[in-house]
Design an enzyme around this catalytic site. Structure first.
Site, short mmCIF file in Angstrom:
data_model
loop_
_atom_site.label_atom_id
_atom_site.label_comp_id
_atom_site.label_asym_id
_atom_site.label_seq_id
_atom_site.Cartn_x
_atom_site.Cartn_y
_atom_site.Cartn_z
N CYS A 140 -35.04 -24.08 -25.07
CA CYS A 140 -35.57 -23.14 -24.09
C CYS A 140 -34.56 -23.01 -22.97
CB CYS A 140 -36.95 -23.56 -23.61
SG CYS A 140 -37.04 -25.19 -22.89
N ARG A 160 -40.13 -26.52 -22.33
CA ARG A 160 -41.01 -25.69 -23.15
C ARG A 160 -40.77 -25.98 -24.63
NH1 ARG A 160 -39.57 -19.93 -20.62
NH2 ARG A 160 -37.67 -21.05 -20.07
#
Lengths: 299, 147
Positions: A247, A252
């Site tokens: 990410c 994430r």
């Protein structure tokens, strides 16, 4: 000794149902010897506004990252963190947090770098706990320091460095950022601070599957059939694939790492925590702009 | 730190934080967070007047009023974002009632880095407060331009 698993039927379809507990399970097991509940949030103060009774707080900036180098704490740092959190090597750790367990999954991934065996997520995190009207307290938990061994961090299995990603090109990559970041319209998540990347776009051939797709509207993980539709049908993953997820700074994508590894059963998934803030500033690495994955350059 | 021009309210806030250990600085930030006033009705009914601070991780909106050369900062952020609310509350209290010149000339842009919160919340998070201050100053300049 490990605390019994949550045998809720809805977890049974996942590859590793022992990695999840439900809110009902947690409520019933609060206070069980051997269980330590950890809250890990994006907002560093959210825990102080109220948390699950007995839960300790672990903050990704302050506790999991090395304060000087861009890296995680080392074995001694992790042992010290575990000790002050009241966690022993054989504790059952249940982690929960805000934002669909975004940071909770990140913490779980770091626990996994140190081989902490029994670490689980509370399905739905804070959102579900709150939606069900369950209690929070502001009372600080009574924590007894433990003697946690110094374990060397093992980056070789679930963590990818930039050079690993270069060598991986041609095999599946999942870019879990927003479509705007993927296409190169912007280098930061919408409404997030600029953590610094000089170039915009994505790693060639990466499939864009924003991390939040794995969560249902109530914050719990989607059923396996829906995950299959997203990651197998949508992103083209198939059994036996080696996968790297990334990410912007690796948080994430640790959520997606959890989904691919523990819910869907992919056995070789690595999280590239350098992610876009490294790749997008590195010299002479290939970058593709636009909404298509693009081709891996010939070597 | 010797910046004798720094307005007193901001000096006091800084001293309050620096007198505490890191854990208690978080508690004080939480107190500020809880003290963030509700928006006055004239803004609550007009979300279009508020400017979103996109550098902050949570949805935070601010509006700076200048009345008779005195500055008043209004801000709103959700309960689930106590850190951001705390940042906004510090600035709302610290800047309230200062003259335009005081805010623009005597409040350094890096004030947020000087109050001991960098260690407590991390350097990355403190950037949100720096952005709040930067936007507040920009709004003041806009409102007083040509006045």
């Amino acid at each position: 000794m490990a605390v019994e698993h949550d045998t809720s039927a809805r977890f049974g379809e996942y590859a590793h149902p022992e990695r999840l507990v439900s809110t009902e399970w947690l409520q019933q097991h609060l206070g069980t010897p051997g269980l330590v509940v950890v809250e890990s949030d994006e907002d560093v103060l959210l825990y102080e506004t109220g948390h699950i009774a007995g839960a300790v707080k672990i903050d990704w900036h302050l506790d999991l990252n090395d304060p000087v180098q861009r890296d995680y704490v080392d074995g001694e740092g992790f042992a010290a963190l575990m000790s002050r959190s009241g966690i022993t090597r054989d504790s059952t750790v249940v982690i929960y947090g805000d934002k669909n367990n975004w940071w909770a999954a990140y913490a779980l991934w770091v626990f996994s770098l140190f081989g902490h065996e029994d670490v689980r997520l509370l399905d739905g995190g804070r959102a579900t706990w709150e939606a069900e009207g369950r209690d929070y307290t502001t009372e600080a938990p009574a924590v007894e320091a433990t003697d946690y061994p110094v374990v060397e961090r093992d980056d070789s299995v679930i963590r990818a460095y930039k050079d690993d990603v270069l060598a991986h090109l041609g095999k599946p990559l999942i870019d879990v950022r927003s479509p705007e970041e993927f296409s190169g319209q912007r280098t930061t998540a919408p409404a997030y601070p600029d953590e610094g990347a000089l170039r915009a776009g994505h790693i060639p051939s990466a499939q864009n599957v924003p991390w939040g797709k794995a969560a249902a509207d109530d914050g719990t993980f989607r059923p396996l059939a829906e995950l299959d539709a997203i990651y197998r049908d949508g992103a083209g993953l198939s059994d036996g694939d080696q996968v790297v997820a990334y990410c912007r700074i690796g948080e994430r994508s640790s959520h997606t790492w959890f989904v691919l590894t523990h819910l869907m059963g992919f056995e070789d998934v690595r999280n590239y925590d350098g992610s876009w803030t490294e790749w997008g500033s590195a010299v002479r690495v290939p970058i593709v702009q636009g909404t298509e994955p693009g081709e891996v350059p010939a070597r | 730190m010797t910046d004798s021009a720094l307005p007193e309210a901001l000096v006091d806030i800084r001293e309050e934080f620096l007198a505490l250990d890191v854990r208690n600085r978080l508690q004080l930030l939480l107190e500020f967070s809880n003290e963030l006033p509700e928006l006055p009705a004239r803004y609550a009914d007009h979300p279009d007047l508020l400017e979103r601070v996109v550098e902050c991780q949570s949805p935070v909106f601010l509006f700076v009023e200048v009345t008779d050369d005195r500055v008043h900062l209004h801000a709103t952020a959700p309960r689930e974002a106590p850190t951001t609310r705390g940042f906004a509350s510090i600035l709302a209290q610290g800047l309230d009632g200062l003259t335009v010149a005081q805010v623009l000339d005597d409040v350094p842009d890096d004030y947020p880095q000087t109050i001991g919160l960098t260690e407590a919340v991390s350097p990355l998070r403190i950037r949100g407060m720096t952005a709040l201050l930067g936007r507040a100053k920009r709004q003041i300049r806009e409102r007083t331009a040509g006045a």
